[in-house]
Write an enzyme that holds these catalytic residues in place. Structure first.
Site, PDB file in Angstrom:
ATOM      1  N   GLU A  51      13.536   3.017   2.124  1.00 34.05           N
ATOM      2  CA  GLU A  51      12.773   3.517   3.276  1.00 34.05           C
ATOM      3  C   GLU A  51      13.488   3.257   4.594  1.00 34.05           C
ATOM      4  OE1 GLU A  51      10.615   5.322   2.223  1.00 34.05           O
ATOM      5  OE2 GLU A  51      10.222   4.518   0.240  1.00 34.05           O
ATOM      6  N   GLY A  94       2.128   7.697  -0.331  1.00 33.31           N
ATOM      7  CA  GLY A  94       2.963   8.872  -0.572  1.00 33.31           C
ATOM      8  C   GLY A  94       3.452   8.874  -2.013  1.00 33.31           C
ATOM      9  N   PHE A 144       0.852  -1.202   0.000  1.00 35.34           N
ATOM     10  CA  PHE A 144       0.000   0.000   0.000  1.00 35.34           C
ATOM     11  C   PHE A 144       0.881   1.243   0.000  1.00 35.34           C
ATOM     12  CE2 PHE A 144      -2.423   3.341   2.222  1.00 35.34           C
ATOM     13  CZ  PHE A 144      -3.571   3.365   1.443  1.00 35.34           C
ATOM     14  N   GLY A 145       0.729   2.058  -1.047  1.00 36.72           N
ATOM     15  CA  GLY A 145       1.456   3.322  -1.133  1.00 36.72           C
ATOM     16  C   GLY A 145       0.539   4.485  -0.827  1.00 36.72           C
TER      17      GLY A 145
HETATM   18  C1  BEZ Z   1       4.591   5.676  -0.063  1.00 36.34           C
HETATM   19  O1  BEZ Z   1       3.460   5.375   0.066  1.00 36.34           O
HETATM   20  O2  BEZ Z   1       4.973   6.156  -1.079  1.00 36.34           O
HETATM   21  C2  BEZ Z   1       5.506   5.449   1.064  1.00 36.34           C
HETATM   22  C3  BEZ Z   1       5.370   6.204   2.191  1.00 36.34           C
HETATM   23  C4  BEZ Z   1       6.234   6.022   3.221  1.00 36.34           C
HETATM   24  C5  BEZ Z   1       7.237   5.080   3.108  1.00 36.34           C
HETATM   25  C6  BEZ Z   1       7.327   4.308   1.978  1.00 36.34           C
HETATM   26  C7  BEZ Z   1       6.475   4.502   0.930  1.00 36.34           C
END
Ligand code: BEZ
Length: 191
Positions: A99, A27, A24-25
């Protein structure tokens, strides 16, 4: 502060036996995916909301001038829109590296637009991680983002791209839209 969470995520055994899993993204993964995936679907998670409360020392800022990127904050009764990507576990080496500044993998139930639910993985910067910055007034968050830049580019570009992607999906995320608007005002003031 910088903390490398790679070993904590790599030591997890919960998805080892799976051939594929939903990621699940919420961001940058909503607007940019730089690894292979099998499928992509809009989705929600419940009980969470996104906030620019995580420090970025390695992507959108530096150790001296950290930027602010998203994490998820517990919010009973709220839901958070995102994009679910079906990936093979092989992708986690790359993701854990990307991350590594405080984010931990977490299993969470995802709900797709047709109401079906699946277990997925997301990355969260929990409040006790070393890079967590926490809540601040909107204008302070925007000011910090406005002056921050790192190896992945300007912090403000991350916010603008995310806000545009959410708009394209018809999602009105008040926190993201407010910070996006304040950043536009700051760049107008400095012209
Ligand atoms: C994202 O959803 O893009 C994301 C957010 C925080 C850490 C890793 C990915």
């Amino acid at each position: 502060m910088i903390q490398d969470t790679r070993h904590l995520n790599a030591d997890r055994r919960d998805i080892d036996t799976l051939d594929e899993i939903w990621l699940f993204g919420y961001g940058s993964l909503i607007y940019k995916v730089d690894f292979p995936y099998l499928d992509s679907r809009p989705a929600f998670i419940y009980g969470w909301q996104r906030r620019f409360w995580q420090g970025s020392h390695d992507h959108r800022g530096t150790p001296e001038n950290p930027g602010r990127v998203l994490t998820l904050i517990e919010a009973p009764g709220e839901r958070c829109f995102g994009v679910a990507l079906r990936i093979t576990p092989a992708e986690f080496d790359h993701l854990d590296h990307r991350e590594k500044n405080g984010y931990l993998r977490k299993l969470e139930t995802l709900e797709f637009m047709d109401g079906t639910r699946r277990l997925g993985v997301l990355y969260i910067g929990p409040p006790d991680n070393a890079a967590f910055l926490g809540e601040a007034p909107d204008h302070e968050i925007a000011a910090q983002i406005h002056r921050s830049e790192g190896p992945s580019g300007k912090n403000a570009e991350y916010v603008h791209a995310l806000a545009q992607a959410l708009r394209d999906f018809g999602e009105d995320d008040k926190h993201v839209m407010r910070i996006d608007q304040l950043l536009r005002e700051l760049s107008e003031e400095n012209r």
